[in-house]
Motif scaffolding. Structure first.
Motif, PDB file in Angstrom:
ATOM      1  N   ASN A   1      -6.048  -7.843  -1.690  1.00 57.30           N
ATOM      2  CA  ASN A   1      -6.106  -8.713  -0.518  1.00 57.30           C
ATOM      3  C   ASN A   1      -5.741 -10.149  -0.832  1.00 57.30           C
ATOM      4  O   ASN A   1      -5.119 -10.834  -0.008  1.00 57.30           O
ATOM      5  CB  ASN A   1      -7.513  -8.652   0.104  1.00 57.30           C
ATOM      6  CG  ASN A   1      -7.790  -7.331   0.794  1.00 57.30           C
ATOM      7  OD1 ASN A   1      -6.860  -6.649   1.212  1.00 57.30           O
ATOM      8  ND2 ASN A   1      -9.069  -6.960   0.899  1.00 57.30           N
TER       9      ASN A   1
ATOM     10  N   GLY B   1      -6.966  -5.526  -6.223  1.00 52.73           N
ATOM     11  CA  GLY B   1      -5.972  -4.465  -6.218  1.00 52.73           C
ATOM     12  C   GLY B   1      -6.304  -3.369  -7.215  1.00 52.73           C
ATOM     13  O   GLY B   1      -7.046  -3.582  -8.188  1.00 52.73           O
TER      14      GLY B   1
ATOM     15  N   ASN C   1      -6.198   4.120   4.558  1.00 51.47           N
ATOM     16  CA  ASN C   1      -6.895   4.161   3.272  1.00 51.47           C
ATOM     17  C   ASN C   1      -8.037   5.184   3.263  1.00 51.47           C
ATOM     18  O   ASN C   1      -8.944   5.111   2.429  1.00 51.47           O
ATOM     19  CB  ASN C   1      -7.446   2.778   2.921  1.00 51.47           C
ATOM     20  CG  ASN C   1      -6.336   1.775   2.676  1.00 51.47           C
ATOM     21  OD1 ASN C   1      -5.203   2.154   2.361  1.00 51.47           O
ATOM     22  ND2 ASN C   1      -6.633   0.484   2.821  1.00 51.47           N
TER      23      ASN C   1
ATOM     24  N   PHE D   1      -9.389   5.792  -2.820  1.00 55.49           N
ATOM     25  CA  PHE D   1      -9.370   4.533  -2.070  1.00 55.49           C
ATOM     26  C   PHE D   1     -10.747   4.171  -1.523  1.00 55.49           C
ATOM     27  O   PHE D   1     -10.884   3.185  -0.795  1.00 55.49           O
ATOM     28  CB  PHE D   1      -8.354   4.622  -0.927  1.00 55.49           C
ATOM     29  CG  PHE D   1      -6.960   4.274  -1.336  1.00 55.49           C
ATOM     30  CD1 PHE D   1      -6.341   3.124  -0.855  1.00 55.49           C
ATOM     31  CD2 PHE D   1      -6.245   5.070  -2.208  1.00 55.49           C
ATOM     32  CE1 PHE D   1      -5.048   2.791  -1.231  1.00 55.49           C
ATOM     33  CE2 PHE D   1      -4.960   4.761  -2.601  1.00 55.49           C
ATOM     34  CZ  PHE D   1      -4.357   3.607  -2.115  1.00 55.49           C
TER      35      PHE D   1
ATOM     36  N   TRP E   1      -3.133  -0.114  -4.009  1.00 53.43           N
ATOM     37  CA  TRP E   1      -3.376  -1.199  -3.051  1.00 53.43           C
ATOM     38  C   TRP E   1      -3.114  -2.487  -3.800  1.00 53.43           C
ATOM     39  O   TRP E   1      -3.711  -2.735  -4.838  1.00 53.43           O
ATOM     40  CB  TRP E   1      -4.806  -1.157  -2.514  1.00 53.43           C
ATOM     41  CG  TRP E   1      -5.148  -2.257  -1.535  1.00 53.43           C
ATOM     42  CD1 TRP E   1      -5.778  -3.432  -1.800  1.00 53.43           C
ATOM     43  CD2 TRP E   1      -4.858  -2.277  -0.138  1.00 53.43           C
ATOM     44  NE1 TRP E   1      -5.910  -4.187  -0.679  1.00 53.43           N
ATOM     45  CE2 TRP E   1      -5.343  -3.490   0.380  1.00 53.43           C
ATOM     46  CE3 TRP E   1      -4.227  -1.385   0.729  1.00 53.43           C
ATOM     47  CZ2 TRP E   1      -5.229  -3.849   1.722  1.00 53.43           C
ATOM     48  CZ3 TRP E   1      -4.116  -1.739   2.065  1.00 53.43           C
ATOM     49  CH2 TRP E   1      -4.612  -2.951   2.556  1.00 53.43           C
TER      50      TRP E   1
ATOM     51  N   TRP F   1     -10.771  -1.177   5.113  1.00 49.22           N
ATOM     52  CA  TRP F   1      -9.783  -1.370   6.178  1.00 49.22           C
ATOM     53  C   TRP F   1     -10.304  -2.402   7.171  1.00 49.22           C
ATOM     54  O   TRP F   1     -11.438  -2.839   7.087  1.00 49.22           O
ATOM     55  CB  TRP F   1      -9.505  -0.023   6.869  1.00 49.22           C
ATOM     56  CG  TRP F   1      -8.373  -0.023   7.863  1.00 49.22           C
ATOM     57  CD1 TRP F   1      -8.452   0.176   9.200  1.00 49.22           C
ATOM     58  CD2 TRP F   1      -6.988  -0.225   7.582  1.00 49.22           C
ATOM     59  NE1 TRP F   1      -7.219   0.127   9.776  1.00 49.22           N
ATOM     60  CE2 TRP F   1      -6.285  -0.121   8.792  1.00 49.22           C
ATOM     61  CE3 TRP F   1      -6.261  -0.473   6.415  1.00 49.22           C
ATOM     62  CZ2 TRP F   1      -4.911  -0.273   8.894  1.00 49.22           C
ATOM     63  CZ3 TRP F   1      -4.878  -0.611   6.511  1.00 49.22           C
ATOM     64  CH2 TRP F   1      -4.210  -0.515   7.744  1.00 49.22           C
TER      65      TRP F   1
ATOM     66  N   GLN G   1       0.855  -1.194   0.000  1.00 46.77           N
ATOM     67  CA  GLN G   1       0.000   0.000   0.000  1.00 46.77           C
ATOM     68  C   GLN G   1       0.878   1.228   0.000  1.00 46.77           C
ATOM     69  O   GLN G   1       1.933   1.252   0.650  1.00 46.77           O
ATOM     70  CB  GLN G   1      -0.920   0.018   1.229  1.00 46.77           C
ATOM     71  CG  GLN G   1      -1.897   1.166   1.291  1.00 46.77           C
ATOM     72  CD  GLN G   1      -1.445   2.309   2.225  1.00 46.77           C
ATOM     73  OE1 GLN G   1      -0.268   2.379   2.568  1.00 46.77           O
ATOM     74  NE2 GLN G   1      -2.369   3.161   2.591  1.00 46.77           N
TER      75      GLN G   1
ATOM     76  N   TYR H   1     -10.692  -4.012  -3.802  1.00 43.26           N
ATOM     77  CA  TYR H   1      -9.700  -4.308  -2.766  1.00 43.26           C
ATOM     78  C   TYR H   1      -9.226  -5.760  -2.842  1.00 43.26           C
ATOM     79  O   TYR H   1      -8.099  -6.069  -2.450  1.00 43.26           O
ATOM     80  CB  TYR H   1     -10.274  -4.018  -1.387  1.00 43.26           C
ATOM     81  CG  TYR H   1     -10.076  -2.576  -0.951  1.00 43.26           C
ATOM     82  CD1 TYR H   1      -8.884  -2.168  -0.384  1.00 43.26           C
ATOM     83  CD2 TYR H   1     -11.088  -1.635  -1.113  1.00 43.26           C
ATOM     84  CE1 TYR H   1      -8.688  -0.846   0.010  1.00 43.26           C
ATOM     85  CE2 TYR H   1     -10.911  -0.312  -0.724  1.00 43.26           C
ATOM     86  CZ  TYR H   1      -9.706   0.081  -0.166  1.00 43.26           C
ATOM     87  OH  TYR H   1      -9.508   1.391   0.213  1.00 43.26           O
TER      88      TYR H   1
END
Length: 490
Positions: A324, A301, A441, A291, A321, A430, A282, A298
């Protein structure tokens, strides 16, 4: 001179009256006999063929026997002299009221007896009348007092009404003055103000149209992900620690392949900080990337991994980002540490390092696990906000929380209102609790300090690390980097 009984005198007068009546009837008969030739229509004529002839029946003889009184000797009154009243005594000392009335009238004793009998009723009636008069007097007094009170109240009301009329007159005068003032302004000042407002509105509309045109141009330009033409180094590895061990010691964009069964992807490797080998997951530095994204963004990305600098390769990190899924994959390769670097708008820097950092997979909503803090920024992720205490501080701990976005609510804020979500109010995705002590973020605010009036929901939705600068200061730079721990104990 003998005194005759009163009863005899009354009978005598009655007989005289009867004689006069008979004499009158006889005269009438004689007159009718003389006038028999007259045509009288008031009777019913005799019908000889149908009716029998009436026969004459002589009337009975008048009474000619009984008590006969002698005449009462009287002397006529002389001229100018009243006749003397004759007092006739009855038995027992009682007498008639007047001699001339005779025995048909009651005596004094009879009158006394009747009056005595009626005395009780008369007294009761008089007593009742006295009571009624007293009640009437009391009622009259009450009515008088009530009327007096009403009269006083009426006078007070008349006085109040007069005062109200005066007040109304004053207000009417003032209202007329205000009306004149407003009318003058409406006629003179407001038209010019409206013209100014219309000019300002036209200017704002022109600016809005210009912005809409610019937004349309940007949307067309950014319809596809941004690409760079930087040369990618030949050296690669599972992650940046593996690359630095293979000889890649320059901080720039590299290709990594944590799992040979999946396609390699680009990352920015920091090869200088804390002996290098850091994979940047990040980075925030200029607010060029929004964001406030969805869950899918997320997961996969978004943003720019790196930008070309003065050299012919991408040595400048961009805002992004990593995703995840990729972060979870990298932390499951083995023990992983996390480095968070921060810088405020005055150029002051701080760090937070966690010796162990792991992200679970999507089935676990990318649950966060941390341990072993050291650094200068404050242990916000494990200990929560240092400004809070007790339960309130516990609500800001991020360790062991699941990842949340505005379209996938997994935070620790359990509210019946679906709008009460940390990701919606704090501007990014987040590991929110209820809600945060750190918000890397969040929305990017230029200049650092910001206020509730500048936010969308009145919350501290900036790029925040509370233990360093508090809730209402948005950092200029913040980056998160991970590195595999190979045979080291930290």
């Amino acid at each position: 001179m003998r005194t005759e009984p009163v009863t005899f005198l009354c009978e005598r007068k009655i007989r005289g009256s009867m004689k006069l009546l008979l004499l009158s009837l006889l005269c009438i008969i004689i007159v009718r006999a003389q006038d028999s030739n007259l045509d009288i229509r008031g009777h019913r004529p005799y019908d000889s063929p149908r009716e029998p002839r009436p026969t004459y029946r002589p009337p009975p003889a008048p009474v000619d026997s009984g008590v006969v009184y002698r005449a009462r000797p009287t002397s006529p009154p002389r001229a100018g002299q009243l006749a003397r009243r004759v007092v006739i005594q009855d038995e027992g000392g009682c007498r008639h009221f007047e001699e001339e009335l005779g025995v048909m009238c009651p005596t004094g004793c009879q009158l006394q007896t009747a009056i005595v009998k009626q005395e009780g009723d008369v007294r009761r009636a008089v007593n009742d009348l006295n009571i009624n008069v007293n009640n009437l007097a009391q009622s009259s007094n009450i009515i008088y007092r009530h009327v007096s009170s009403m009269e006083s109240s009426l006078k007070d009301r008349e006085k109040a009404s007069e005062n109200n009329k005066n007040v109304i007159t004053e207000y009417t005068t003032e209202l007329e003055e205000q009306h004149s003032f407003i009318k003058e302004n409406v006629d003179n000042n407001i038209p010019s103000s409206i013209r100014l407002l219309r000019a300002a509105l036209d200017s704002v509309r022109a600016k809005i149209q210009s912005l809409e045109s610019a937004i349309t141009t940007q949307k067309e330009y950014c319809h596809n992900p941004c690409t760079v033409t930087c040369n990618i180094p030949v050296v690669s590895g599972k992650e940046c620690e593996d690359i630095i061990r293979r000889g890649g010691d320059v901080s720039q964009m590299y290709l990594i392949s944590p799992d040979p069964f999946f396609k390699p992807y680009k990352v920015y490797c920091d090869m200088t900080t804390e002996k290098g080998g850091w994979t940047t997951i990040q980075n925030r530095q200029d607010g060029s990337i929004d964001f406030g994204r969805r869950w899918d963004d997320y997961r996969s990305g978004f943003g720019n991994i790196a930008l070309p600098g003065s050299k012919k390769f991408c040595e400048v990190p961009g805002e992004y980002w990593l995703g995840n899924d990729k972060i979870s994959q990298l932390t499951k390769l083995g023990p992983t540490e996390l480095l968070i670097e921060m810088e405020d708008w005055e150029g002051k820097k701080a760090t937070a390092i966690y010796n162990r950092f792991t992200i679970q997979n999507e089935q676990s909503n990318y649950r966060l696990s941390l341990s072993g803090y050291r650094g200068t920024a404050g242990n916000a992720l494990i200990d929560g906000a240092s400004q809070l205490f007790g339960e309130n501080r516990t609500m800001t701990i991020h360790n062991d929380m699941m990842f949340s976005t505005y379209d996938r609510d997994n935070d620790g804020w359990f509210s019946i209102d679906p709008q009460k979500q940390c990701a919606k109010e704090d501007g990014g995705g987040w590991w929110y609790n209820r809600c945060h002590s750190a918000n890397p973020n969040g929305r990017y605010y230029w200049g650092g300090a910001y206020s509730k009036d500048m936010t969308l929901h009145g919350t501290d939705d900036g790029v925040v690390w509370m233990n360093l600068k508090g809730s209402w200061y948005s950092l200029k730079r913040i980056s998160m980097k991970i590195r595999a721990v190979f045979g080291q104990s930290k």
